[in-house]
Design a protein around this motif. Structure first.
Motif, short mmCIF file in Angstrom:
data_model
loop_
_atom_site.label_atom_id
_atom_site.label_comp_id
_atom_site.label_asym_id
_atom_site.label_seq_id
_atom_site.Cartn_x
_atom_site.Cartn_y
_atom_site.Cartn_z
N ILE A 30 70.82 93.76 -78.31
CA ILE A 30 69.62 93.00 -78.63
C ILE A 30 70.05 91.61 -79.09
O ILE A 30 70.85 91.47 -80.01
N ASP A 54 69.26 88.47 -81.11
CA ASP A 54 68.42 88.15 -82.25
C ASP A 54 68.31 86.64 -82.39
O ASP A 54 69.29 85.96 -82.68
N HIS A 82 65.29 91.21 -76.76
CA HIS A 82 65.32 90.09 -77.70
C HIS A 82 64.43 90.41 -78.89
O HIS A 82 63.44 91.15 -78.76
N LYS A 83 64.78 89.83 -80.05
CA LYS A 83 63.89 89.96 -81.21
C LYS A 83 63.81 88.60 -81.91
O LYS A 83 64.77 87.83 -81.95
N THR A 127 61.77 86.65 -85.39
CA THR A 127 60.94 86.69 -86.58
C THR A 127 60.28 85.33 -86.72
O THR A 127 60.96 84.30 -86.74
N ILE A 143 60.64 91.81 -75.71
CA ILE A 143 60.78 90.90 -76.83
C ILE A 143 59.98 91.45 -78.00
O ILE A 143 58.76 91.66 -77.89
N ARG A 144 60.66 91.69 -79.12
CA ARG A 144 59.99 92.17 -80.34
C ARG A 144 59.77 90.97 -81.25
O ARG A 144 60.72 90.26 -81.60
N ALA A 150 55.02 93.91 -86.34
CA ALA A 150 55.60 93.41 -85.10
C ALA A 150 54.72 93.71 -83.89
O ALA A 150 53.89 94.61 -83.92
N VAL A 158 55.46 94.06 -79.58
CA VAL A 158 56.48 94.11 -78.53
C VAL A 158 55.82 93.66 -77.23
O VAL A 158 54.76 94.16 -76.85
#
Length: 103
Positions: A2, A4, A23-24, A26, A46-47, A81, A83
């Motif tokens: 993943i 980040d 992918h993540k 924030t 993508i999260r 979150a 997704v």
């Protein structure tokens, strides 16, 4: 693996789809996303986690066809979150989906 992107917002970031399909991100502000190096048939997840008060939005790259024509946006709930899923249908062209919300 993943990829980040960390805590981002108020800027434009590029997701290099050659690096990973997962992918993540924030969010701590509104964000503009771009994609690069996609391949036809590639599936991307993508999260996106809301942070810092929630309610932040994403400006997606052009070329995305969203289900029912409704552009996907992250949940507005802080510390929750969303997704998103994408299938690359041609160069810089994607089908876009909200896979799950308020996770």
């Amino acid at each position: 693996t993943i990829e980040d992107a960390g805590t981002v917002g108020g800027e434009t970031i590029n997701l290099d789809l050659d690096d990973s399909d997962l992918h993540k991100i924030t969010l701590d502000n509104d964000l503009t996303l771009t994609f690069s190096n996609s391949k036809e048939g590639q599936r991307i997840l993508i999260r996106v986690l809301q942070s810092g008060g929630g309610g932040y939005t994403i400006s997606w790259p052009g070329g995305i066809t969203w289900v029912n024509g409704v552009v996907g946006q992250p949940t507005t709930t802080d510390d929750k979150a969303t997704v998103f899923g994408f299938i690359t249908t041609a160069a810089d062209t994607y089908d876009g989906f909200v896979v799950g919300k308020n996770i």
